[in-house]
Write a protein that holds these residues in place. Sequence first.
Motif, PDB file in Angstrom:
ATOM      1  N   SER A 166       0.859  -1.196   0.000  1.00 29.18           N
ATOM      2  CA  SER A 166       0.000   0.000   0.000  1.00 29.18           C
ATOM      3  C   SER A 166       0.884   1.231   0.000  1.00 29.18           C
ATOM      4  CB  SER A 166      -0.905   0.002   1.233  1.00 29.18           C
ATOM      5  OG  SER A 166      -0.139   0.235   2.412  1.00 29.18           O
ATOM      6  N   SER A 167       0.260   2.386  -0.161  1.00 26.47           N
ATOM      7  CA  SER A 167       1.017   3.643  -0.179  1.00 26.47           C
ATOM      8  C   SER A 167       1.700   3.901   1.160  1.00 26.47           C
ATOM      9  CB  SER A 167       0.097   4.815  -0.536  1.00 26.47           C
ATOM     10  OG  SER A 167      -0.949   4.936   0.419  1.00 26.47           O
ATOM     11  N   ASP A 168       1.157   3.332   2.233  1.00 25.60           N
ATOM     12  CA  ASP A 168       1.767   3.519   3.549  1.00 25.60           C
ATOM     13  C   ASP A 168       3.138   2.867   3.631  1.00 25.60           C
ATOM     14  OD1 ASP A 168      -0.433   4.925   4.434  1.00 25.60           O
ATOM     15  OD2 ASP A 168      -1.397   3.177   5.325  1.00 25.60           O
ATOM     16  N   ASP A 169       3.382   1.890   2.771  1.00 27.84           N
ATOM     17  CA  ASP A 169       4.670   1.193   2.780  1.00 27.84           C
ATOM     18  C   ASP A 169       5.684   1.854   1.849  1.00 27.84           C
ATOM     19  OD1 ASP A 169       3.633  -0.755   4.501  1.00 27.84           O
ATOM     20  OD2 ASP A 169       2.848  -1.932   2.816  1.00 27.84           O
ATOM     21  N   LYS A 170       5.282   2.931   1.188  1.00 27.64           N
ATOM     22  CA  LYS A 170       6.169   3.603   0.239  1.00 27.64           C
ATOM     23  C   LYS A 170       6.888   4.776   0.896  1.00 27.64           C
ATOM     24  CE  LYS A 170       3.669   2.178  -3.909  1.00 27.64           C
ATOM     25  NZ  LYS A 170       3.143   2.605  -5.239  1.00 27.64           N
ATOM     26  N   PHE A 171       7.796   5.391   0.142  1.00 25.05           N
ATOM     27  CA  PHE A 171       8.668   6.417   0.690  1.00 25.05           C
ATOM     28  C   PHE A 171       8.577   7.712  -0.120  1.00 25.05           C
ATOM     29  CE2 PHE A 171      10.290   2.308   1.883  1.00 25.05           C
ATOM     30  CZ  PHE A 171      10.660   2.468   3.215  1.00 25.05           C
ATOM     31  N   ASP A 172       8.926   8.804   0.563  1.00 26.01           N
ATOM     32  CA  ASP A 172       8.986  10.098  -0.109  1.00 26.01           C
ATOM     33  C   ASP A 172      10.295  10.269  -0.867  1.00 26.01           C
ATOM     34  OD1 ASP A 172       6.485  11.498   0.999  1.00 26.01           O
ATOM     35  OD2 ASP A 172       7.505  10.817   2.827  1.00 26.01           O
ATOM     36  N   ILE A 173      11.331   9.622  -0.368  1.00 32.01           N
ATOM     37  CA  ILE A 173      12.651   9.754  -0.990  1.00 32.01           C
ATOM     38  C   ILE A 173      13.472   8.489  -0.731  1.00 32.01           C
ATOM     39  CG2 ILE A 173      13.566  10.966   1.054  1.00 32.01           C
ATOM     40  CD1 ILE A 173      15.356  12.584  -0.926  1.00 32.01           C
ATOM     41  N   ILE A 174      14.255   8.114  -1.712  1.00 30.92           N
ATOM     42  CA  ILE A 174      15.175   6.991  -1.595  1.00 30.92           C
ATOM     43  C   ILE A 174      16.587   7.513  -1.791  1.00 30.92           C
ATOM     44  CG2 ILE A 174      15.956   4.833  -2.646  1.00 30.92           C
ATOM     45  CD1 ILE A 174      13.078   4.288  -3.461  1.00 30.92           C
ATOM     46  N   SER A 175      17.490   7.083  -0.932  1.00 30.88           N
ATOM     47  CA  SER A 175      18.906   7.406  -1.083  1.00 30.88           C
ATOM     48  C   SER A 175      19.630   6.184  -1.630  1.00 30.88           C
ATOM     49  CB  SER A 175      19.513   7.818   0.270  1.00 30.88           C
ATOM     50  OG  SER A 175      20.912   7.989   0.146  1.00 30.88           O
ATOM     51  N   LEU A 176      20.275   6.368  -2.780  1.00 26.47           N
ATOM     52  CA  LEU A 176      21.023   5.294  -3.440  1.00 26.47           C
ATOM     53  C   LEU A 176      22.435   5.830  -3.687  1.00 26.47           C
ATOM     54  CD1 LEU A 176      20.275   2.430  -4.492  1.00 26.47           C
ATOM     55  CD2 LEU A 176      19.996   3.442  -6.744  1.00 26.47           C
ATOM     56  N   SER A 177      23.196   5.896  -2.603  1.00 23.90           N
ATOM     57  CA  SER A 177      24.512   6.524  -2.647  1.00 23.90           C
ATOM     58  C   SER A 177      25.605   5.476  -2.761  1.00 23.90           C
ATOM     59  CB  SER A 177      24.729   7.374  -1.387  1.00 23.90           C
ATOM     60  OG  SER A 177      26.022   7.954  -1.397  1.00 23.90           O
ATOM     61  N   LEU A 178      26.298   5.462  -3.885  1.00 25.99           N
ATOM     62  CA  LEU A 178      27.395   4.534  -4.149  1.00 25.99           C
ATOM     63  C   LEU A 178      26.961   3.092  -3.918  1.00 25.99           C
ATOM     64  CD1 LEU A 178      30.268   6.690  -2.709  1.00 25.99           C
ATOM     65  CD2 LEU A 178      29.855   6.156  -5.099  1.00 25.99           C
ATOM     66  N   VAL A 179      25.812   2.770  -4.470  1.00 29.39           N
ATOM     67  CA  VAL A 179      25.271   1.417  -4.428  1.00 29.39           C
ATOM     68  C   VAL A 179      25.130   0.862  -5.838  1.00 29.39           C
ATOM     69  CG1 VAL A 179      23.267   0.009  -3.800  1.00 29.39           C
ATOM     70  CG2 VAL A 179      24.035   1.829  -2.264  1.00 29.39           C
ATOM     71  N   LEU A 180      24.621   1.679  -6.748  1.00 25.68           N
ATOM     72  CA  LEU A 180      24.389   1.212  -8.118  1.00 25.68           C
ATOM     73  C   LEU A 180      25.680   0.720  -8.762  1.00 25.68           C
ATOM     74  CD1 LEU A 180      22.028   1.070 -10.214  1.00 25.68           C
ATOM     75  CD2 LEU A 180      22.952   3.179 -11.189  1.00 25.68           C
ATOM     76  N   ASN A 181      26.789   1.389  -8.497  1.00 22.71           N
ATOM     77  CA  ASN A 181      28.068   0.993  -9.083  1.00 22.71           C
ATOM     78  C   ASN A 181      28.594  -0.317  -8.508  1.00 22.71           C
ATOM     79  OD1 ASN A 181      28.351   3.063  -6.833  1.00 22.71           O
ATOM     80  ND2 ASN A 181      30.431   2.225  -6.845  1.00 22.71           N
ATOM     81  N   TYR A 182      28.009  -0.760  -7.390  1.00 19.43           N
ATOM     82  CA  TYR A 182      28.437  -2.021  -6.782  1.00 19.43           C
ATOM     83  C   TYR A 182      27.709  -3.216  -7.387  1.00 19.43           C
ATOM     84  CZ  TYR A 182      30.680  -4.732  -3.104  1.00 19.43           C
ATOM     85  OH  TYR A 182      31.466  -5.622  -2.419  1.00 19.43           O
ATOM     86  N   VAL A 183      26.590  -2.972  -8.086  1.00 22.25           N
ATOM     87  CA  VAL A 183      25.879  -4.053  -8.770  1.00 22.25           C
ATOM     88  C   VAL A 183      26.794  -4.565  -9.889  1.00 22.25           C
ATOM     89  CG1 VAL A 183      23.839  -4.668 -10.113  1.00 22.25           C
ATOM     90  CG2 VAL A 183      23.654  -3.026  -8.225  1.00 22.25           C
ATOM     91  N   PRO A 184      27.040  -5.875  -9.958  1.00 21.85           N
ATOM     92  CA  PRO A 184      28.101  -6.381 -10.831  1.00 21.85           C
ATOM     93  C   PRO A 184      27.822  -6.376 -12.324  1.00 21.85           C
ATOM     94  CG  PRO A 184      27.023  -8.198  -9.689  1.00 21.85           C
ATOM     95  CD  PRO A 184      26.491  -6.936  -9.089  1.00 21.85           C
ATOM     96  N   ASP A 185      26.553  -6.198 -12.747  1.00 21.30           N
ATOM     97  CA  ASP A 185      26.305  -6.227 -14.191  1.00 21.30           C
ATOM     98  C   ASP A 185      25.335  -5.121 -14.591  1.00 21.30           C
ATOM     99  OD1 ASP A 185      23.398  -7.578 -14.595  1.00 21.30           O
ATOM    100  OD2 ASP A 185      24.404  -8.460 -12.884  1.00 21.30           O
ATOM    101  N   ALA A 186      25.404  -4.734 -15.868  1.00 21.17           N
ATOM    102  CA  ALA A 186      24.657  -3.587 -16.373  1.00 21.17           C
ATOM    103  C   ALA A 186      23.156  -3.803 -16.343  1.00 21.17           C
ATOM    104  CB  ALA A 186      25.115  -3.268 -17.797  1.00 21.17           C
ATOM    105  N   VAL A 187      22.705  -5.025 -16.643  1.00 24.45           N
ATOM    106  CA  VAL A 187      21.272  -5.323 -16.597  1.00 24.45           C
ATOM    107  C   VAL A 187      20.752  -5.196 -15.169  1.00 24.45           C
ATOM    108  CG1 VAL A 187      19.518  -7.104 -16.968  1.00 24.45           C
ATOM    109  CG2 VAL A 187      21.356  -6.804 -18.633  1.00 24.45           C
TER     110      VAL A 187
END
Length: 296
Positions: A159-180
Motif C-alpha cells: 500500500s502507499s503507507d509502505d512507500k517512501f517520499d525519498i530513496i537514497s542510493l549513494s554509491l550502491v548502483l556501481n556495486y551491482v556487478p552487471d549492467a542489466v
Amino acid sequence: MAVRKGKKAKSLAHGRPPVVRKPAASLSSTATRTLIRSHHQLQKAHAIALKRHDQSTAEAIRLQIEKQGGLQSYQQASIKGQSLDRGGDSSKVLMGWLASPEAKQHLGADRLKMLEIGALSKSNSCSRSGLFDVTRIDLHSQDEGILQQDFMERPLPSSSDDKFDIISLSLVLNYVPDAVGRGEMLRRTCAFLREIDVGCSPRDADAEAVFPSLFLVLPAPCITNSRYLDARRLASIMSALGYRLSKTKLSAKLAYSLWIYDAEAGPSKEKFEKTEVNPGRTRNNFSVILRPEEQG
C-alpha cells in the motif's frame, strides 16, 4: 508500479564474495583508500569470472578477497573513511539542496519517509536533520539500527503507507556487478516511491516538486569517463522510468543527482542497451542496460 515478470531480477548479493569477519584494524587514509579501491576491482573481476563460468578464476579471486578481510573489512574501511568513499557523508549534498527556499516549501511539519539503501551509519546528515523517518538497509548491517536486507529481495509495498517520499542510493548502483542488474535496480526504486500528491503543491506555483525523489550518487568516472554512459544517456534512462533531473553536482570524485519521480510519466517501452557514447581507449566500461518490462 509493475515489476518485471518472467525473469527474476538478480539480488545485490549475486556474484558477491562471502563476508569474512576479522578484527577491525586502524587504517591510515592511504590504506583505507587502497582497500576500498582494491575491493571494488576484485569484486568486479569476480563477477566477470562467474559470468564466464570460469569457476577456477572466480575461486582464486574469492580467496584473494577473503585474504583482504572480505566485505566486512571493506565496510569498516568505508565507515572509517567516508570522506574517501562517501563524499564526506554524501547526504550533506542532499541536505544542502533541501535547504533551498524552493525545497523548504515542501518540508511541512510532518516528517518524510526515507529509504536509505546501503546504509553505513545512523548519524549522517539526513538522520540528524529531523526531517526524515529513515529506514536503513544494507547487505551486511554494521549497526543494530540498520536492517540487514538486499534491496532486490525487499518485499514490494502492499500500500502507499509502505512507500517512501525519498530513496537514497549513494554509491550502491556501481556495486551491482552487471549492467542489466543496474537497470533493474533503478526500475525497482520506482515501486517504492509514493505518487505525487497534487494536494500538497508548493505555495509558490512556479516552484518545482521535490518529492517523491531519488538521491543518486555515483563515482564521477561512471559519468565522466565511461564509454557507455554519460550525463545525457543517464538522463534518458531515468526519463524512461519516469524520473526528471532536479539537481546535480559533480565533484572530483563523485557525481550527485536528485531525480523527481512521476509515475504517470513512465515507464516507457524505450530500450537502452550497451551502446558506445564516448569512445576512447582509456575510458572505463561502466554501463546501465534498461529493457522494457515483460508483460505477463
